[in-house]
Structure formats: structure tokens, C-alpha cells
Write a protein that holds these residues in place. Structure first.
Motif, PDB file in Angstrom:
ATOM      1  N   MET A   1      31.197  60.866  38.690  1.00 35.97           N
ATOM      2  CA  MET A   1      31.290  59.736  39.451  1.00 35.97           C
ATOM      3  C   MET A   1      32.207  58.807  39.138  1.00 35.97           C
ATOM      4  SD  MET A   1      27.690  57.624  40.191  1.00 35.97           S
ATOM      5  CE  MET A   1      26.711  58.838  40.482  1.00 35.97           C
ATOM      6  N   ILE A   2      32.730  58.112  40.018  1.00 34.21           N
ATOM      7  CA  ILE A   2      33.740  57.096  39.777  1.00 34.21           C
ATOM      8  C   ILE A   2      33.085  55.718  39.988  1.00 34.21           C
ATOM      9  CG2 ILE A   2      36.108  56.005  40.401  1.00 34.21           C
ATOM     10  CD1 ILE A   2      36.888  58.635  41.384  1.00 34.21           C
ATOM     11  N   ARG A   3      33.121  54.795  38.905  1.00 35.40           N
ATOM     12  CA  ARG A   3      32.429  53.700  39.035  1.00 35.40           C
ATOM     13  C   ARG A   3      33.273  52.556  38.523  1.00 35.40           C
ATOM     14  NH1 ARG A   3      30.031  55.215  42.444  1.00 35.40           N
ATOM     15  NH2 ARG A   3      27.824  55.157  42.773  1.00 35.40           N
ATOM     16  N   ILE A   4      33.552  51.361  39.021  1.00 36.17           N
ATOM     17  CA  ILE A   4      34.114  50.187  38.409  1.00 36.17           C
ATOM     18  C   ILE A   4      33.385  49.425  37.467  1.00 36.17           C
ATOM     19  CG2 ILE A   4      35.349  47.931  39.156  1.00 36.17           C
ATOM     20  CD1 ILE A   4      36.186  49.231  41.770  1.00 36.17           C
ATOM     21  N   ILE A   5      33.816  49.245  36.157  1.00 37.72           N
ATOM     22  CA  ILE A   5      32.865  48.748  35.168  1.00 37.72           C
ATOM     23  C   ILE A   5      33.632  47.258  34.838  1.00 37.72           C
ATOM     24  CG2 ILE A   5      32.459  50.964  34.006  1.00 37.72           C
ATOM     25  CD1 ILE A   5      34.803  50.505  32.112  1.00 37.72           C
ATOM     26  N   LYS A   6      34.616  47.013  35.542  1.00 34.24           N
ATOM     27  CA  LYS A   6      34.981  45.571  35.099  1.00 34.24           C
ATOM     28  C   LYS A   6      35.979  45.328  36.221  1.00 34.24           C
ATOM     29  CE  LYS A   6      37.387  42.553  31.976  1.00 34.24           C
ATOM     30  NZ  LYS A   6      38.045  42.514  30.518  1.00 34.24           N
ATOM     31  N   THR A   7      36.092  43.922  36.864  1.00 34.66           N
ATOM     32  CA  THR A   7      37.241  43.488  37.583  1.00 34.66           C
ATOM     33  C   THR A   7      37.564  42.122  37.106  1.00 34.66           C
ATOM     34  OG1 THR A   7      35.463  42.646  39.211  1.00 34.66           O
ATOM     35  CG2 THR A   7      36.530  44.678  39.693  1.00 34.66           C
ATOM     36  N   GLU A   8      38.875  41.852  36.734  1.00 35.35           N
ATOM     37  CA  GLU A   8      39.386  40.626  36.385  1.00 35.35           C
ATOM     38  C   GLU A   8      39.213  39.460  37.507  1.00 35.35           C
ATOM     39  OE1 GLU A   8      43.237  41.201  35.200  1.00 35.35           O
ATOM     40  OE2 GLU A   8      42.562  42.185  33.315  1.00 35.35           O
ATOM     41  N   GLU A   9      38.548  38.387  36.858  1.00 35.19           N
ATOM     42  CA  GLU A   9      38.260  37.236  38.025  1.00 35.19           C
ATOM     43  C   GLU A   9      39.454  36.412  38.483  1.00 35.19           C
ATOM     44  OE1 GLU A   9      35.432  34.680  36.321  1.00 35.19           O
ATOM     45  OE2 GLU A   9      33.920  36.237  35.897  1.00 35.19           O
ATOM     46  N   LYS A  10      40.615  36.573  37.386  1.00 33.58           N
ATOM     47  CA  LYS A  10      41.748  35.724  37.830  1.00 33.58           C
ATOM     48  C   LYS A  10      42.806  36.882  38.280  1.00 33.58           C
ATOM     49  CE  LYS A  10      40.904  31.630  35.132  1.00 33.58           C
ATOM     50  NZ  LYS A  10      41.673  30.762  33.959  1.00 33.58           N
ATOM     51  N   PRO A  11      43.735  36.790  39.596  1.00 34.10           N
ATOM     52  CA  PRO A  11      44.723  37.572  39.684  1.00 34.10           C
ATOM     53  C   PRO A  11      45.767  37.531  38.526  1.00 34.10           C
ATOM     54  CG  PRO A  11      44.574  35.595  41.181  1.00 34.10           C
ATOM     55  CD  PRO A  11      43.446  35.642  40.329  1.00 34.10           C
ATOM     56  N   PHE A  12      46.595  38.658  38.443  1.00 34.69           N
ATOM     57  CA  PHE A  12      47.493  38.747  37.438  1.00 34.69           C
ATOM     58  C   PHE A  12      48.953  38.597  38.436  1.00 34.69           C
ATOM     59  CE2 PHE A  12      47.194  43.098  39.111  1.00 34.69           C
ATOM     60  CZ  PHE A  12      48.605  43.537  39.370  1.00 34.69           C
ATOM     61  N   HIS A  13      48.714  38.518  39.833  1.00 35.86           N
ATOM     62  CA  HIS A  13      50.120  38.253  40.592  1.00 35.86           C
ATOM     63  C   HIS A  13      49.652  37.688  41.824  1.00 35.86           C
ATOM     64  CE1 HIS A  13      54.176  38.889  41.637  1.00 35.86           C
ATOM     65  NE2 HIS A  13      53.815  39.294  42.589  1.00 35.86           N
ATOM     66  N   ILE A  14      50.450  37.123  42.405  1.00 32.12           N
ATOM     67  CA  ILE A  14      49.915  36.607  43.910  1.00 32.12           C
ATOM     68  C   ILE A  14      51.287  36.577  44.738  1.00 32.12           C
ATOM     69  CG2 ILE A  14      49.631  34.364  45.230  1.00 32.12           C
ATOM     70  CD1 ILE A  14      47.900  33.435  42.990  1.00 32.12           C
ATOM     71  N   LEU A  15      51.198  37.073  45.861  1.00 32.82           N
ATOM     72  CA  LEU A  15      52.259  37.152  46.964  1.00 32.82           C
ATOM     73  C   LEU A  15      51.984  36.221  48.030  1.00 32.82           C
ATOM     74  CD1 LEU A  15      54.835  38.510  47.860  1.00 32.82           C
ATOM     75  CD2 LEU A  15      53.360  40.135  48.933  1.00 32.82           C
ATOM     76  N   ARG A  16      52.953  35.423  48.465  1.00 28.11           N
ATOM     77  CA  ARG A  16      52.790  34.302  49.662  1.00 28.11           C
ATOM     78  C   ARG A  16      53.408  35.199  50.784  1.00 28.11           C
ATOM     79  NH1 ARG A  16      53.469  31.696  45.132  1.00 28.11           N
ATOM     80  NH2 ARG A  16      52.085  29.560  44.756  1.00 28.11           N
ATOM     81  N   TYR A  17      52.656  34.933  52.064  1.00 28.58           N
ATOM     82  CA  TYR A  17      53.018  35.274  53.165  1.00 28.58           C
ATOM     83  C   TYR A  17      52.567  34.597  54.377  1.00 28.58           C
ATOM     84  CZ  TYR A  17      48.523  37.915  54.009  1.00 28.58           C
ATOM     85  OH  TYR A  17      47.304  38.088  54.226  1.00 28.58           O
ATOM     86  N   GLN A  18      52.950  34.625  55.541  1.00 22.86           N
ATOM     87  CA  GLN A  18      52.477  33.983  56.623  1.00 22.86           C
ATOM     88  C   GLN A  18      51.742  34.898  57.721  1.00 22.86           C
ATOM     89  OE1 GLN A  18      55.923  32.109  58.292  1.00 22.86           O
ATOM     90  NE2 GLN A  18      56.960  33.780  59.443  1.00 22.86           N
ATOM     91  N   SER A  19      50.756  34.076  58.573  1.00 19.53           N
ATOM     92  CA  SER A  19      49.909  34.858  59.322  1.00 19.53           C
ATOM     93  C   SER A  19      49.730  34.114  60.560  1.00 19.53           C
ATOM     94  CB  SER A  19      48.594  35.104  58.659  1.00 19.53           C
ATOM     95  OG  SER A  19      47.794  36.009  59.371  1.00 19.53           O
ATOM     96  N   SER A  20      49.110  34.829  61.627  1.00 19.15           N
ATOM     97  CA  SER A  20      49.000  34.011  62.926  1.00 19.15           C
ATOM     98  C   SER A  20      47.647  33.090  62.461  1.00 19.15           C
ATOM     99  CB  SER A  20      48.516  35.092  64.210  1.00 19.15           C
ATOM    100  OG  SER A  20      49.785  35.768  64.232  1.00 19.15           O
ATOM    101  N   GLY A  21      47.312  32.125  63.171  1.00 13.92           N
ATOM    102  CA  GLY A  21      46.363  31.176  62.878  1.00 13.92           C
ATOM    103  C   GLY A  21      45.486  30.892  64.331  1.00 13.92           C
ATOM    104  N   PRO A  22      44.744  30.094  64.221  1.00 16.46           N
ATOM    105  CA  PRO A  22      44.084  29.718  65.399  1.00 16.46           C
ATOM    106  C   PRO A  22      44.830  28.582  66.082  1.00 16.46           C
ATOM    107  CG  PRO A  22      42.596  29.219  63.591  1.00 16.46           C
ATOM    108  CD  PRO A  22      43.926  29.600  63.142  1.00 16.46           C
TER     109      PRO A  22
END
Length: 258
Positions: A1-22
Motif C-alpha cells: 500500500m502506498i501512503r504519503i507520510i509527509k508533504t512539505e508546507e512550503k514549495p521548493f520552487h515556483i513557476l509563474r504563468y498566465q491564464s484566462s480570467g473572468p
């Protein structure tokens, strides 16, 4: 059985992009990259990447590529910088399209190039389509597997999947509630280690949006790691019944051995 035991709260990397909005406005969006740690992975797995709902276009690129293609390049760069290890399997949970000019929310279009971009950087790509995705199956790379009501074992991990969402079946990537329920029960019966969906359950306890029928099935059946998107959750990891759920809507997780 695969189980996640920990997820880091802060991202180690960020990518900026653009997206359609209202109302035709273009939004600036941040895609966070997180590390997660799991037990139960086969010993020869270095990392698994999971993501969904990358509905946007690259900023300052003359060809206005779909952001998924830029993400693939970013993952290669992170490997070269020793930030992440080799990617053995990349899991896609759907919705990778936006108009080239980001003119309108909810665009539907061809995302074949995103699947193939991920296939070029990972040994295996396994996924499901979102309700905004169109793919030319004849052009997909040979190491791509699309799941819809079935399972497949790759690298010792049994993975199941269902494409699309509940809705009118005459619209793109939609199933009636009866057909979706039937497919979900069929896949759960095969006891997959990982279950990929585009549309996931609701989470009344944390007031998070989704489908109540899917939640009710998970309360009674299954014991998978369920990876999905479609609706963004503030609390991305919860348990329902014996299932562990990870919402990857506009997030990217690098899952490492715990």
C-alpha cells in the motif's frame, strides 16, 4: 500500500504563468512545486511527479506554449540542479489547455503536446483527461498510458483511472453519474495502489468542493492513494474511509521514498 507520510508546507520552487480570467482578463498565476514523501513505493523508484489543472500559457514566450510544456522544461532544470532526482513516472490528472491569447475561461483544446513533453522527461506517463482536454491518441509517445475505467501495472505500481467529470455525455469528457459510478466501482474492485481521477469527492468537513457520490463510494470502498484535481482545495491531503486523497489542482508534487 502506498501512503504519503509527509508533504512539505512550503514549495521548493515556483513557476509563474498566465491564464484566462473572468471577463476576458488575463491572470498571473503561480504554480507551486512541493516535495512529498511516501512509504510503500517499489525500491527502484526514485520519484513520481503528480499534477493537474495547468490551464495557462507561458509568459514572455513568442509561441505562447501551453504551460505544461514549460513545466516539463522546468523539471529537467531542477534535475540538472540536483533539486529533484530522476522522474520514473509522471501522473497527469487532467485539464492542461488554455487559449493562446488567454481570452476566455473554460477553453477546450488539444493538449497532445503537453503529454508528449512530459513523456520526454519521464520513463512513464500515466494519466486521465480533464473535461477541457482533447488529445490525438495517434500522436502520443509510446511511453504514455491513458486510463479510463481500467488499470495498468507499471514499475510495480498498479494504477487505475477515470477520465472526465460527471455531466452530459454529449459534451467533452463527461459521463452520466451512473456511468461514472460504474467505472469507479469497477476500478476500485481491482485494488489499485494509485487511483487517478480528474473530478474528485467533496469534503464537507473542510468545506471543500467536489462530488458527494464519489465521497460516499470512498467512505465504503477502496484503499488507494487517490490523486485528482478539477476543484482547488485549501487542504490538499485528507483521508476518506481507507483511502488517502491528494488534490493536485494547480499544484505539482514530487513524491519521494519516505
Amino acid at each position: 500500500m502506498i501512503r504519503i507520510i509527509k508533504t512539505e508546507e512550503k514549495p521548493f520552487h515556483i513557476l509563474r504563468y498566465q491564464s484566462s480570467g473572468p471577463k476576458g482578463n488575463i491572470r498571473k498565476v503561480l504554480l507551486p512545486f512541493f516535495r512529498a514523501y511516501a512509504e510503500g513505493l517499489p525500491k527502484d523508484i526514485s520519484s513520481i511527479v503528480a499534477t493537474s489543472d495547468l490551464q495557462g500559457r507561458e509568459i514572455h514566450h513568442r509561441s505562447a506554449r501551453l504551460v505544461g510544456e514549460a513545466v516539463a522544461e522546468e523539471l529537467v532544470l531542477l534535475q540538472e540542479q540536483k533539486e529533484i532526482p530522476t522522474i520514473d513516472t509522471l501522473l497527469m490528472a487532467g485539464d492542461f489547455y488554455d487559449y493562446p491569447d488567454c481570452r476566455k475561461l473554460g477553453g477546450t483544446g488539444d493538449v497532445t503536446q503537453v503529454w508528449n513533453a512530459f513523456a520526454s522527461i519521464s520513463q512513464h506517463v500515466i494519466g486521465v483527461h480533464g473535461n477541457h482536454d482533447i488529445v490525438d491518441a495517434s500522436q502520443l509517445a509510446p511511453n504514455v498510458t491513458v486510463l479510463d475505467g481500467n488499470t495498468k501495472s507499471i514499475r510495480g505500481i498498479q494504477t487505475g483511472g477515470i477520465c472526465g467529470i460527471i455531466g452530459r455525455p454529449d459534451k467533452n469528457q463527461r459521463k452520466t453519474d451512473i456511468d461514472f459510478q460504474s467505472s469507479l466501482n469497477k476500478v476500485i474492485a481491482k485494488k489499485p495502489d494509485i487511483l487517478l481521477l480528474h473530478q474528485g469527492p467533496d469534503d464537507p468537513q473542510n468545506q471543500q468542493v467536489g462530488d458527494s457520490m464519489i465521497r460516499e463510494i470512498f467512505e465504503m470502498k477502496g484503499q488507494s492513494l487517490v490523486i485528482f484535481g478539477h476543484c482547488h482545495w485549501r487542504t490538499p491531503r485528507i483521508d476518506i474511509g481507507k483511502n488517502q486523497l491528494l488534490n493536485v489542482d494547480n499544484r505539482l508534487y514530487v513524491i519521494l521514498p519516505g
